[in-house]
Scaffold this motif. Structure first.
Motif, PDB file in Angstrom:
ATOM      1  N   ARG A 276     108.652 -14.932 -32.159  1.00 25.14           N
ATOM      2  CA  ARG A 276     107.891 -14.666 -33.384  1.00 25.14           C
ATOM      3  C   ARG A 276     107.416 -13.216 -33.414  1.00 25.14           C
ATOM      4  NH1 ARG A 276     108.081 -15.896 -38.237  1.00 25.14           N
ATOM      5  NH2 ARG A 276     108.315 -18.074 -37.605  1.00 25.14           N
TER       6      ARG A 276
ATOM      7  N   GLN B 108      95.039 -31.075 -27.950  1.00 22.91           N
ATOM      8  CA  GLN B 108      95.371 -30.633 -26.596  1.00 22.91           C
ATOM      9  C   GLN B 108      94.268 -29.816 -25.952  1.00 22.91           C
ATOM     10  OE1 GLN B 108      99.427 -29.383 -27.806  1.00 22.91           O
ATOM     11  NE2 GLN B 108      99.674 -29.288 -25.594  1.00 22.91           N
TER      12      GLN B 108
ATOM     13  N   THR C  27     108.472 -26.531 -21.298  1.00 20.41           N
ATOM     14  CA  THR C  27     107.675 -27.204 -22.326  1.00 20.41           C
ATOM     15  C   THR C  27     108.460 -28.385 -22.898  1.00 20.41           C
ATOM     16  OG1 THR C  27     108.517 -25.654 -23.961  1.00 20.41           O
ATOM     17  CG2 THR C  27     106.377 -25.150 -22.984  1.00 20.41           C
ATOM     18  N   PHE C  30     111.308 -27.481 -25.402  1.00 18.90           N
ATOM     19  CA  PHE C  30     112.618 -27.068 -24.894  1.00 18.90           C
ATOM     20  C   PHE C  30     113.365 -28.231 -24.268  1.00 18.90           C
ATOM     21  CE2 PHE C  30     113.295 -22.413 -25.166  1.00 18.90           C
ATOM     22  CZ  PHE C  30     112.185 -22.124 -25.956  1.00 18.90           C
ATOM     23  N   CYS C  45     106.952 -20.428 -33.303  1.00 18.01           N
ATOM     24  CA  CYS C  45     106.159 -19.324 -32.760  1.00 18.01           C
ATOM     25  C   CYS C  45     106.013 -19.431 -31.251  1.00 18.01           C
ATOM     26  CB  CYS C  45     104.782 -19.296 -33.420  1.00 18.01           C
ATOM     27  SG  CYS C  45     103.774 -20.749 -33.036  1.00 18.01           S
ATOM     28  N   LEU C  46     106.254 -20.632 -30.691  1.00 19.62           N
ATOM     29  CA  LEU C  46     106.072 -20.894 -29.257  1.00 19.62           C
ATOM     30  C   LEU C  46     104.661 -20.560 -28.787  1.00 19.62           C
ATOM     31  CD1 LEU C  46     109.463 -19.674 -27.722  1.00 19.62           C
ATOM     32  CD2 LEU C  46     108.881 -21.871 -28.755  1.00 19.62           C
ATOM     33  N   ASN C  47     103.745 -20.513 -29.736  1.00 18.95           N
ATOM     34  CA  ASN C  47     102.401 -20.055 -29.408  1.00 18.95           C
ATOM     35  C   ASN C  47     101.337 -21.018 -29.936  1.00 18.95           C
ATOM     36  OD1 ASN C  47     101.249 -17.709 -28.077  1.00 18.95           O
ATOM     37  ND2 ASN C  47     100.202 -17.320 -30.021  1.00 18.95           N
ATOM     38  N   GLY C  48     101.784 -22.163 -30.420  1.00 21.38           N
ATOM     39  CA  GLY C  48     100.822 -23.150 -30.913  1.00 21.38           C
ATOM     40  C   GLY C  48     100.206 -22.810 -32.249  1.00 21.38           C
ATOM     41  N   ASP C  49     100.798 -21.895 -32.987  1.00 22.52           N
ATOM     42  CA  ASP C  49     100.163 -21.437 -34.216  1.00 22.52           C
ATOM     43  C   ASP C  49     100.748 -22.028 -35.499  1.00 22.52           C
ATOM     44  OD1 ASP C  49      98.604 -19.761 -32.617  1.00 22.52           O
ATOM     45  OD2 ASP C  49     100.047 -18.122 -32.744  1.00 22.52           O
ATOM     46  N   THR C  54     105.783 -29.929 -34.025  1.00 23.72           N
ATOM     47  CA  THR C  54     104.905 -31.080 -33.814  1.00 23.72           C
ATOM     48  C   THR C  54     105.691 -32.375 -33.580  1.00 23.72           C
ATOM     49  OG1 THR C  54     103.252 -30.034 -35.225  1.00 23.72           O
ATOM     50  CG2 THR C  54     103.003 -32.405 -34.838  1.00 23.72           C
ATOM     51  N   ILE C  62     101.111 -33.488 -31.491  1.00 27.82           N
ATOM     52  CA  ILE C  62     100.991 -32.495 -30.427  1.00 27.82           C
ATOM     53  C   ILE C  62     101.983 -31.383 -30.733  1.00 27.82           C
ATOM     54  CG2 ILE C  62     101.683 -32.128 -28.006  1.00 27.82           C
ATOM     55  CD1 ILE C  62      98.981 -33.467 -28.187  1.00 27.82           C
ATOM     56  N   LYS C  63     101.568 -30.150 -30.466  1.00 35.00           N
ATOM     57  CA  LYS C  63     102.509 -29.043 -30.590  1.00 35.00           C
ATOM     58  C   LYS C  63     103.337 -29.003 -29.319  1.00 35.00           C
ATOM     59  CE  LYS C  63      99.720 -26.693 -33.917  1.00 35.00           C
ATOM     60  NZ  LYS C  63      98.748 -25.655 -34.260  1.00 35.00           N
ATOM     61  N   CYS C  65     105.464 -27.121 -28.186  1.00 37.28           N
ATOM     62  CA  CYS C  65     105.656 -25.835 -27.491  1.00 37.28           C
ATOM     63  C   CYS C  65     104.499 -25.558 -26.546  1.00 37.28           C
ATOM     64  CB  CYS C  65     105.798 -24.689 -28.493  1.00 37.28           C
ATOM     65  SG  CYS C  65     104.272 -24.220 -29.337  1.00 37.28           S
ATOM     66  N   MET C  66     103.426 -26.331 -26.687  1.00 43.94           N
ATOM     67  CA  MET C  66     102.208 -26.072 -25.921  1.00 43.94           C
ATOM     68  C   MET C  66     101.967 -27.143 -24.873  1.00 43.94           C
ATOM     69  SD  MET C  66     100.372 -23.399 -26.788  1.00 43.94           S
ATOM     70  CE  MET C  66     101.902 -22.560 -26.599  1.00 43.94           C
ATOM     71  N   MET C  67     102.938 -28.031 -24.685  1.00 42.39           N
ATOM     72  CA  MET C  67     102.749 -29.084 -23.693  1.00 42.39           C
ATOM     73  C   MET C  67     103.937 -29.080 -22.749  1.00 42.39           C
ATOM     74  SD  MET C  67     101.949 -33.132 -24.279  1.00 42.39           S
ATOM     75  CE  MET C  67     100.173 -32.989 -24.458  1.00 42.39           C
ATOM     76  N   LEU C  68     103.678 -29.226 -21.481  1.00 37.59           N
ATOM     77  CA  LEU C  68     104.776 -29.311 -20.530  1.00 37.59           C
ATOM     78  C   LEU C  68     105.408 -30.690 -20.650  1.00 37.59           C
ATOM     79  CD1 LEU C  68     102.976 -27.776 -17.408  1.00 37.59           C
ATOM     80  CD2 LEU C  68     104.476 -26.607 -19.053  1.00 37.59           C
ATOM     81  N   GLU C  71     104.027 -33.311 -18.388  1.00 37.95           N
ATOM     82  CA  GLU C  71     102.754 -33.942 -18.742  1.00 37.95           C
ATOM     83  C   GLU C  71     102.955 -35.255 -19.500  1.00 37.95           C
ATOM     84  OE1 GLU C  71      99.427 -31.475 -20.370  1.00 37.95           O
ATOM     85  OE2 GLU C  71     100.948 -29.906 -20.379  1.00 37.95           O
TER      86      GLU C  71
END
Lengths: 775, 280, 161
Positions: A276, B108, C27, C30, C45-49, C54, C62-63, C65-68, C71
């Protein structure tokens, strides 16, 4: 039958089920991944670049750097695809690391050591034009360029468009009042949700296979030839669905990097996919502007003269920014009759990310400047801003700034749009009202117009093939970027073939080897050009179907009609042949056959377009002018300077609405983008011209719930050349939004607001009389 | 997208977590405790964090505690902000949480993560400041409980190997009259220009702010000025603003003087809303 | 890359058990896309934005890109590919609530969870949930219409789960 109905887009169910595929969704075993190493400086000399550690990192196959590469650029070749010697903007690519996995490529990219010597960075266009400003391109005179590009060597001017119509001195002499307004905004971004992506692979037979999220797959072919001498026949570009573009995917950039990367690894497939952050600053951006508008008018508000200076912030490289600056000049006055026009539109080099088309192509920028000036004029003369616009509205018989005479067909009806807007907005009831001690409601309006300044020889082709059940496939080079144009093409074909639109299939993705060319999916020309080609292809297919049927039915083709899945005798429809029985030729009971496969071919090229005269700007840059009148209603808090956009209106001359809900969606989506841009978007730079907000966390487009109520209507003044009279509507919704919002807020706050984005702090500062700059 | 590799551990108890940390630290893995993970993942992709091991504390029962009817309230550090919002044990905290990032992200982002992270707004700390909450911390030397404010100097002062297990909030305090407002540059999602959280106890206003400085704060001086009823409200607010710690943030979200302008207005709103007699 | 950092994970995705060998630092996004071929969740964005990625984890948006991925072991993951003819999909189509379609899977997953969790959602709740996703093509008014239509229909038939 199909035209005029809200047909659901053909790929709708693919998109709501997650099955729709975009460039980066196609992964292959063995595909390599690239990571871009980019400059942390906006202007610096590259003293050295050390890639040894990166090359030794796990999984790395190559580190591609810029030495020996040709310069690129569509109008003027000023940009190295990978920087050498010098970087000219923050985020410019200095190396491309290719590795087995993306994670490895990114890890290794961090190991590339580049030593820079920072140079003074040039911020805004006005700064770039100052005496003694650092030059971005010392050898501007040596660049290869096309005939219509006029750089000014020894300066930072990449191109100047001059519009000279009438006699500007006389116009001002005849004016009772002259009002001058200056506006400005920094570069911003398209923020397509899909970041740009390109893959390239070079096969042993020499064919180059590119996949790209692009609005210009056919241009990629051409440019690989122009820049690298590759045979166009050997370049095959594939473009699947594109996840939003808005002009930002018209330029060719990552495709070149993917090609170079693949070449560096023996032709293996390499994917270059923007993060991005890179998508926002490394790839081209929405242009910035500094402008001054001087309007001379009679005391009744009749325009006598307009003198306009556009200083477009083209960024570090000119590429398509030149074209944008020209487009704004072409339509510089807005949809008004002005006899005396003097406009200089400059595409200026700065040390900022380089610019490219943004939905409306220079026109929301033009409108922001001129429509703010018109409101200031109205205020000075104490006239109703709507009246001033209506009084000066351009009509058939008038001429445009480039001296094209307007007809009923080549321009929409701006007066009708303004009249309807006035009713919809209840303009006459109030324009500013104080609700309580702090709350003010206010309305602002803007007109807009646009012609599409595209290449004079741009063309479009469509092929129709039939299936054995009699259904049709439409193959067109228009990229489905979200506008639904391919569905509209299906509607046009269904209408012409008098067929159920469900029986018309469209090939969504583009393969330049099998898809007829459509110049570029830009400029709201998809429906017009591909639509004309589709009509021609349908007529061609009809002719072929009739010829075959004529033999079988022993009737003249002139007596036959095609429709409802049949070819039938006009005066006795009971005598017919199903299309499915003749689409692949007709087989007689004894086995004899005639005809063969029906393939409808259609093409369209715009006629009578000419380049502009370099001294006067006279010329015909586009086929027609679409017009719109728009308004915004806001609620402003005078205590804390916050505001809410309550309603947004647009009345657009659509010529003919081919798909009502899709048309509404285009208009509303464009309006949303315009409001987002003008209320909250824009890059923030530090003194060294580094971008401080290259992330969606700090560059925040409008979100759900922040949206106003949208009220959109269409006026229909057919353009007689266009399919069913339809005019382009994909961009007009955006044109008037920035100006209308600024006009409403200026009225509410009681101070002229001439900068974007219109954040509360700007209003606070303007009211305090402070200058407002980036921090 | 974390470009480098790390090992992931999910201990089931506090003791297991601290022991893991010590062992990984000995092995040179520079371990990080991992809550919601959002910040570790974003900072990793920007090359601002690097580790060879993360220790996810979300399976530790104490970290997940949510005792809404106990006194004091027990709020586990690994509760997602979204969970806290839905359970609403402490209304002022709910309001603060609701303005952080966006709803999906808050499914989260954890309470502990928001407070202990590097992103300096740490807005959920504000309600805990004014409620004078306690913090329970686990580490190599066991578990300790302290006053949250005592341990928070610009950021929570944790020793190496320590992590926050819980917060404890006096139940009566959690239901006191309160005020919360967040003002951004523009729009409803994003970092603050100014966030203010306040509650009123025994006729005295307690207030904490974020977005003013590169750290959240509660200041005795600021509160003294605000509660000084002998002076007109305008003067009190001006004195409070003047007493803000320094530096005042001056960045892409807003300039320093604008932040102070906004802060003064929010303080005025706060005093009015919390029923400060003389201000209405 | 050290192989020791990879691990075999068994994930429950869209009602199926899927096993995959992946980096522990990978994540969920991926793993879904590159490992399991489920490309419906989009990287924006891979940034949670932006919310384009989702998915639902135990029914909660959940986003990804923000969770492994690691998990989510033991949890039920639902991606857009796992939605079966949900009312919100029909509503999106009917209301032209998307254009380029890139943000659509994320938006639909979030809206679907909202409808399931809060069938009586008021304006504030709808906004709170849906402001998590950015759409750049529509005006959001179309999405609002689609979501509200499904909520209304659900209210009209309260017994129908």
């Amino acid at each position: 039958m199909a035209v005029g109905k809200s047909i659901i887009r053909k790929e709708a169910w693919d998109k709501v089920t997650g099955r729709a595929k975009y460039t980066n969704d196609f992964k292959e075993q063995g595909m390599l991944h690239a990571s871009l190493v980019t400059s942390p400086y906006a202007h610096a000399r590259i003293l050295s670049l050390e890639a040894r550690r990166a090359l030794a990192a796990p999984g790395v196959h190559a580190v591609v750097t810029g030495e020996g590469l040709p310069l690129t650029g569509e109008d003027m070749r000023d940009r190295p695809p990978i920087a050498v010697d010098k970087v000219r903007y923050y985020g410019e690519v200095v190396a491309v690391v290719v590795a087995d996995t993306l994670a490895q490529a990114e890890q290794a990219a961090r190991l590339v050591r580049v030593v820079y010597e920072p140079l003074p960075a040039v911020g805004s266009p006005r700064e770039a034009l100052k005496e003694g400003a650092p030059l971005l391109h010392e050898h501007l005179d040596r660049y290869e360029k096309n005939k219509t590009t006029h750089p000014e060597p020894g300066t930072n001017v990449a191109h100047r468009t001059k519009i000279r119509k009438g006699n500007i001195e006389q116009g001002f002499a005849e004016s009772d009042v002259i009002v001058e307004t200056s506006v400005s905004f920094a570069p911003s971004d398209h923020i397509a949700m899909e970041t740009r992506c390109a893959t390239a692979e070079i096969w042993p037979d020499g064919t180059i296979h590119i996949s790209a999220s692009s609005q210009s797959p056919f241009m990629i072919k051409k440019l690989l030839h122009t820049y690298f001498g590759e045979e166009t026949g050997k370049v095959i570009v594939h473009t699947p669905l594109v996840g939003g573009a808005y002009g930002g995917k018209a330029p060719v950039q990552l495709e070149l990097l993917a090609y170079l990367a693949s070449k560096a690894v023996g032709g293996r497939k390499v994917s270059v996919w923007n993060s991005r952050e890179h998508d926002m600053v490394t790839s081209p951006v929405h242009i910035g502007l500094e402008a001054t508008v001087k309007i001379g008018a009679t005391k009744e508000g009749l325009f006598k003269a307009m003198e306009i200076l556009f200083l477009f912030d083209g960024g570090a490289y000119s590429d398509k920014a030149i074209d944008v600056s020209r487009a704004a000049a072409v339509d510089c006055t807005g949809p008004y009759h002005v006899e005396n026009v003097f406009c200089d539109s400059l595409c200026v080099y700065t040390n900022r990310p380089y610019a490219t088309p943004f939905r409306s192509f220079g026109h929301c920028e033009q409108a922001f400047a001129v429509e703010r000036a018109i409101d200031e004029l109205a205020r000075t003369l104490q006239l109703d801003p709507w009246e001033v616009r209506r009084k000066n509205a351009i009509r058939p018989g008038h001429t445009t700034p480039t001296q094209v005479r307007l007809t009923k067909s080549n321009v929409g009806n701006i007066s009708a749009c303004l009249d309807r807007l006035r009713e919809l907005m209840r303009w006459d009831e109030w324009q500013r009202v104080e609700v309580d001690a702090y709350t003010v409601r206010a309305k602002g309006i803007s007109s807009g117009w646009k012609t599409s300044t595209i290449d004079t020889d741009a063309s479009s082709g469509v092929i129709l093939t039939f299936n054995s059940d009699g259904s049709v496939n439409v193959i067109s080079g228009v990229v489905e970027i979200g506008t639904g144009t391919k569905t509209v093409l299906a509607q046009i074909v269904a209408e012409r073939l008098k067929m159920d639109v469900d029986c018309v299939h469209v090939k969504m993705d583009i393969d330049t080897q099998t898809t007829p060319e459509h110049w570029k999916t830009v400029a709201s020309r998809g429906t017009f050009m591909a639509g004309r080609a589709a009509l021609a292809a349908a007529d061609d297919a009809i002719r072929q179907l009739k010829d075959i049927a004529a033999c079988v039915l022993r009737a003249s083709p002139d007596d036959l009609e095609v429709g409802f899945g049949r070819v039938f005798l006009r005066d006795d429809p009971a005598i017919f042949l199903p299309i499915k029985d003749i689409a692949y030729g007709y087989k007689f009971p004894n086995g004899n056959a005639i005809g063969g496969q029906v393939i409808g071919r259609g093409r369209y090229i715009l006629r009578h377009l000419t380049p502009l005269d370099p001294e006067t700007g006279a010329g015909k840059p586009g086929p027609e002018w679409g017009v719109c009148a728009e308004g915004v209603e806001i609620e402003f808090n005078r205590r804390d300077y916050t505001y809410r956009i309550v309603k947004a209106y647009a009345v657009i001359d659509a010529g003919k609405v081919l798909n009502p809900k899709a048309a509404l969606g285009q208009a509303m989506g464009a309006m949303s983008m315009g409001l987002s841009f003008s209320s909250r978007e824009g890059f923030l730079f530090d003194n060294e011209q580094r971008v401080l907000n290259p992330q969606l966390r700090t560059y925040r487009p409008i979100r759900f719930g922040e949206h106003p109520e949208y009220i959109v209507e269409f006026v229909e003044t057919p353009q007689i050349d266009a399919p069913y009279g339809a005019r382009g509507i994909g961009e007009h919704g955006l044109i008037g939004m920035p100006a209308a919002l600024a006009n409403a807020l200026s009225l509410a706050a009681g101070v002229p607001l001439n900068e974007l984005p219109l954040v509360p702090e700007l209003i606070w500062r303007t009211q305090k009389g402070d200058s407002y700059g980036s921090v | 997208m974390v470009p480098f590799d790390f090992a992931y551990y999910r201990p089931q108890s506090i003791a297991e977590a601290t022991a893991l940390f010590a062992a990984l630290e000995r092995d040179g893995k520079r371990p990080l405790y991992y809550g919601g993970g959002t910040e570790i993942i974003t900072l990793s992709r920007l090359n601002l964090v690097r580790t060879a091991a993360v220790i996810d504390i979300k399976s530790i029962p104490e970290c997940r505690a949510l005792e809404a009817s106990a006194d004091p309230l027990v709020l586990g550090a690994a509760l997602a902000l979204g969970e806290l919002e839905e359970a609403n044990p402490f209304p002022l905290l709910t309001k603060a949480a609701r303005e952080v990032a966006d709803r999906t992200a808050r499914n989260q982002i954890t309470l502990g993560g928001n407070i202990c992270g590097q992103i300096f707004y740490r807005e959920t700390a504000l309600p805990l400041f004014v409620a004078e909450a306690d913090v329970i911390i686990a580490g190599p030397y066991g578990i300790r409980q302290c006053r949250f404010l005592d341990l928070f100097h610009q950021q929570l002062q944790l020793g190496r190997g320590e992590f926050v297990v819980q917060f404890k909030v006096d139940r009566a305090t959690a239901t006191l009259p309160h005020f919360h407002r967040k003002r951004r540059k523009q729009g409803e999602v994003g970092y603050p220009l100014v966030t203010i959280a306040a509650l009123k106890k025994d006729g005295t206003v307690r207030v904490a702010l974020s977005g003013i400085c590169p750290f959240p704060f509660r200041s005795a001086d600021v509160e003294a000025h605000l509660n000084d009823r002998n002076r007109p409200v305008g003067e009190r607010i001006q004195a409070a603003v003047d007493a803000f710690p320094r530096p005042i943030l001056h960045d892409i979200e807003g300039s320093a003087d604008y932040r102070l302008f906004v802060a003064a207005q929010l303080l005025e709103d706060m005093l009015r809303e919390l029923g400060d007699g003389e201000t209405v | 890359m050290e192989e020791t950092t990879k691990r075999e994970l068994v994930l429950h995705v869209n009602g199926e058990r899927r096993s995959i060998v992946t980096r522990q630092a990978e994540t969920l996004l991926f793993v879904l896309r590159d490992g399991l071929g489920l490309t419906g969740a989009k990287p924006g964005c891979l940034n949670g934005d932006c919310g384009a990625c989702t998915v639902l984890v135990d029914g909660t948006p959940i986003k990804s890109c923000m969770m492994l991925a690691i998990e989510t072991v033991g949890k039920e993951i639902t991606s857009i590919e796992g939605l079966d003819d949900a009312p919100i999909q029909h509503a999106f189509v009917r209301h032209f609530a998307f254009q380029c379609g890139y943000c659509t899977p994320g938006f639909i997953m979030n809206a679907h969870a909202l409808i399931e969790r809060h069938p009586n959602a008021d304006e504030a709740t709808i906004q709170e949930w849906l402001e998590s996703n950015i759409c750049r093509c529509t005006s959001y008014q179309e999405i609002e219409a689609a979501v509200k239509e499904v909520l209304e229909a659900k209210k009209a038939k309260p017994t129908d789960p």
